[in-house]
Design an enzyme around this catalytic site. Structure first.
Site, PDB file in Angstrom:
ATOM      1  N   ALA A 100      -7.383 -86.314 -42.783  1.00 18.07           N
ATOM      2  CA  ALA A 100      -7.409 -87.517 -43.615  1.00 18.07           C
ATOM      3  C   ALA A 100      -7.746 -88.739 -42.777  1.00 18.07           C
ATOM      4  O   ALA A 100      -7.098 -88.998 -41.770  1.00 18.07           O
ATOM      5  CB  ALA A 100      -6.049 -87.704 -44.292  1.00 18.07           C
ATOM      6  N   ASP A 101      -8.768 -89.484 -43.189  1.00 21.62           N
ATOM      7  CA  ASP A 101      -8.997 -90.767 -42.526  1.00 21.62           C
ATOM      8  C   ASP A 101      -8.255 -91.842 -43.339  1.00 21.62           C
ATOM      9  O   ASP A 101      -7.531 -91.512 -44.275  1.00 21.62           O
ATOM     10  CB  ASP A 101     -10.492 -91.060 -42.377  1.00 21.62           C
ATOM     11  CG  ASP A 101     -11.225 -91.184 -43.703  1.00 21.62           C
ATOM     12  OD1 ASP A 101     -12.465 -91.163 -43.685  1.00 21.62           O
ATOM     13  OD2 ASP A 101     -10.566 -91.318 -44.764  1.00 21.62           O
ATOM     14  N   SER A 102      -8.465 -93.109 -42.997  1.00 22.08           N
ATOM     15  CA  SER A 102      -7.660 -94.144 -43.656  1.00 22.08           C
ATOM     16  C   SER A 102      -7.950 -94.228 -45.147  1.00 22.08           C
ATOM     17  O   SER A 102      -7.033 -94.442 -45.942  1.00 22.08           O
ATOM     18  CB  SER A 102      -7.864 -95.506 -42.993  1.00 22.08           C
ATOM     19  OG  SER A 102      -9.233 -95.786 -42.896  1.00 22.08           O
TER      20      SER A 102
END
Lengths: 134, 319
Positions: free
Chosen positions: A89-91
Site C-alpha cells: 500500500a502506498d499513501s
C-alpha cells in the site's frame, strides 16, 4: 508478545497506558500463569497496553477491504499482523483503505489515528474503539 | 525517441565529471534555490547482477525490509528506492568521499527521513535535504541545499477505487472539491485529481510533520495567475503565467510566502510534484524562482541530464 489465555486480554506493543505499579502486578500475574515462579527475575521494561483484541469478524472485514483495495492475489496471505506497507500500500492506497473502513463501519477516522495504524490488527482495534464511542 | 546519449556523453553544463575511481559520476551540490531531481524507471533495470550490487549497498535493516516484501515488482521498486537515495546523495562532492553504503539515515521526530552525517574532523556536512517518492513504475529523489523539500510522483493514469468527488469531499478542501466538480470530462477530472494529490502530498512531505501535521482538508492548493509588473487589476492578458500556491486554514502565517511548487510530467507517464521553501522565506531576500535540474538515472551505471528534453515537461513552476 505475551498472551493470557484465561481472558481475552492481549498485549500489543502500543503506547503504555498502565502505571508502573500495575505493570509489576501484571508481570507477577503472568509469571504465575506460566508457573515458573521466577519472582526475583526482572523482566525487561515493556511498553504495552492492555487492549481487547478486535473481534475476528472485524479483522476479516478489514482484510477483505485491504485485499480489494490492493488487488492482492488469492495466495497472498493477509492476517492481523500484516503491515499495509509490506502488502504494497502506498499513501493513496492507505487513505483509500481508511475511507473504505469508514464507509463499511460508519465511523470517522481522524488523521492522527489514521497515521498511527500500520497493520490490519491495529485498524481493526481502532475501528472497535471508535464503534464503542458511538 | 532517441535522446542520443552515451555513457561518456554526460553533461550538466560543465559541472559534472566522471570519477574514474568510482562508478558514480560526481555532481556539484545544488546552488541555493536550485532543486535537483533524480529518477529511475524500474523497467529499465533488468540485470540481476546489478540488482545484487544495489542490495549490497543497503544497510542490513533496509535489506531485510526489501526482502520481506512479497512480490518481485514491489521488492525491486523498494530496492531501487534505497539504491537511488544512497547513490544520489553520495554523488555530491562534499570534500570528503562518501560511499553509498556508508550513509546512515534517521527519522526526525515526525518520522521524516534525513541523513545522519558522520562527524569527521575539519569537515562540516552540507546542509543537504532530500525527499524520496516511489511508485512501482518510477522512483524519484529530490535534493536541495538549505531548503526543506517534499516530492511526490504518481502515474498519470492512476485510478482510485472510490469515486473521485466522494474521495475529494472526504479529504480535500472545499475549493478543491468545487474545482474538480466543475470538470465534466472524467479523464480530465482524473488527471487534475492526480495532480492535486501529488501537490498536496509534496506539501505535507516538505513540512515533514506527517499526514496529521497538515490534514489535507486544512489547506488548499491552487493555480494562480502571476502578474506582469505591479498590475493590481487581475485580468487574463496581464498574467505572465501561472504559479501554484497554497492557502492554509489553520496556519496564521501566510504559508504561500514560504512554500513554492513545481509540477512536472516525467517520461510522458508520470506527474511529479515538488515543494520547496522560497528563498525569501529563508533569508528575507526577494524571491527568485528556483531552477530545476533533472537527471534520469540507472544508479551506479549512468546518468542522463534530461532537463529541456521531452522527458521533462514543466506544467507549472520552476523553469
Amino acid at each position: 508478545m505475551a498472551s493470557v489465555t484465561a481472558s481475552s486480554v492481549k498485549f500489543s506493543s502500543v503506547s503504555c497506558l498502565i502505571k508502573q505499579s500495575q505493570v509489576s502486578n501484571l508481570k507477577k500475574a503472568s509469571l504465575s500463569f506460566a508457573g515458573n515462579g521466577f519472582q526475583s527475575r526482572r523482566l525487561p521494561v515493556l511498553r504495552f497496553r492492555v487492549a481487547c483484541a478486535a473481534k475476528p469478524e472485524t479483522v476479516k472485514k478489514v482484510v477483505d477491504i485491504v485485499r480489494k483495495q490492493l488487488a492482492l492475489p488469492e495466495d497472498r496471505d493477509v492476517c492481523g499482523e500484516s503491515k499495509f506497507s509490506v502488502l504494497g500500500a502506498d499513501s493513496l492506497d492507505t487513505v483509500e483503505i481508511v475511507m473504505g473502513l469508514e464507509e463499511e463501519f460508519g465511523i470517522c477516522v481522524e488523521e492522527e489515528s489514521a497515521q498511527s495504524i500500520s497493520t490490519v490488527q491495529e485498524a481493526a482495534d481502532l475501528i472497535e474503539e471508535l464503534l464503542e464511542k458511538k | 525517441m532517441r535522446r542520443g546519449f552515451s555513457r561518456m556523453n554526460l553533461h550538466c553544463f560543465d559541472r559534472t565529471f566522471i570519477r574514474s575511481s568510482h562508478s558514480l559520476n560526481a555532481v556539484q551540490l545544488p546552488a541555493p534555490m536550485e532543486t535537483h531531481l533524480w529518477y529511475v524507471n524500474p523497467s529499465e533495470v533488468k540485470s540481476e547482477s546489478l540488482l545484487k550490487q544495489y542490495l549490497d549497498i543497503l544497510s542490513p535493516c533496509e535489506r531485510e525490509n526489501v526482502l520481506r516484501l512479497q512480490g518481485e515488482e514491489m521488492r525491486k521498486s523498494a530496492l531501487l528506492a534505497r539504491a537511488l537515495v544512497r547513490t544520489t546523495i553520495a554523488k555530491y562532492q562534499m570534500n570528503s568521499p562518501v560511499e553509498p553504503r556508508s550513509l546512515k539515515f534517521r527519522k526526525n521526530m515526525h518520522g521524516k527521513p534525513e541523513v545522519c552525517w558522520p562527524s569527521i574532523d575539519d569537515w562540516d556536512p552540507p546542509p543537504l535535504h532530500f525527499n524520496l517518492s516511489h511508485t512501482s513504475s518510477l522512483i524519484a529523489c529530490g535534493v536541495t541545499i538549505n531548503s526543506q523539500i517534499g516530492i511526490d510522483v504518481e502515474e498519470k493514469k492512476r485510478s482510485i477505487k472510490h469515486d473521485i468527488l466522494s474521495f475529494a469531499r472526504r479529504y480535500f478542501s472545499k475549493y478543491e472539491v468545487e474545482l474538480l466538480a466543475a470538470i465534466s470530462d472524467p479523464q480530465v477530472q482524473q488527471r487534475e485529481f492526480i495532480k492535486l494529490w501529488t501537490l498536496k502530498e509534496a506539501y505535507v512531505k516538505a513540512l515533514g510533520k506527517g499526514f496529521s501535521g497538515a490534514p489535507f482538508k486544512t489547506f488548499t492548493i491552487r493555480f494562480q495567475g502571476v502578474m506582469e509588473g505591479d498590475s493590481e487589476a487581475f485580468d487574463e492578458s496581464s498574467t505572465k503565467g501561472f504559479e501554484i500556491v497554497v492557502d492554509s486554514l489553520d496556519d496564521p502565517t501566510d504559508v504561500s510566502n514560504t512554500w513554492q511548487f513545481s509540477l512536472l510530467e516525467l517520461d510522458g507517464s508520470h506527474y511529479a510534484a515538488i515543494c520547496t521553501e522560497k528563498q525569501s522565506a529563508l533569508d528575507g531576500k526577494i524571491n527568485i524562482p528556483g531552477k530545476l535540474m533533472v537527471w534520469k538515472t540507472i544508479p551506479i551505471i549512468e546518468d542522463e541530464y534530461v532537463s529541456g528534453t521531452d522527458a521533462v515537461k514543466v506544467i507549472c513552476g520552476f523553469q
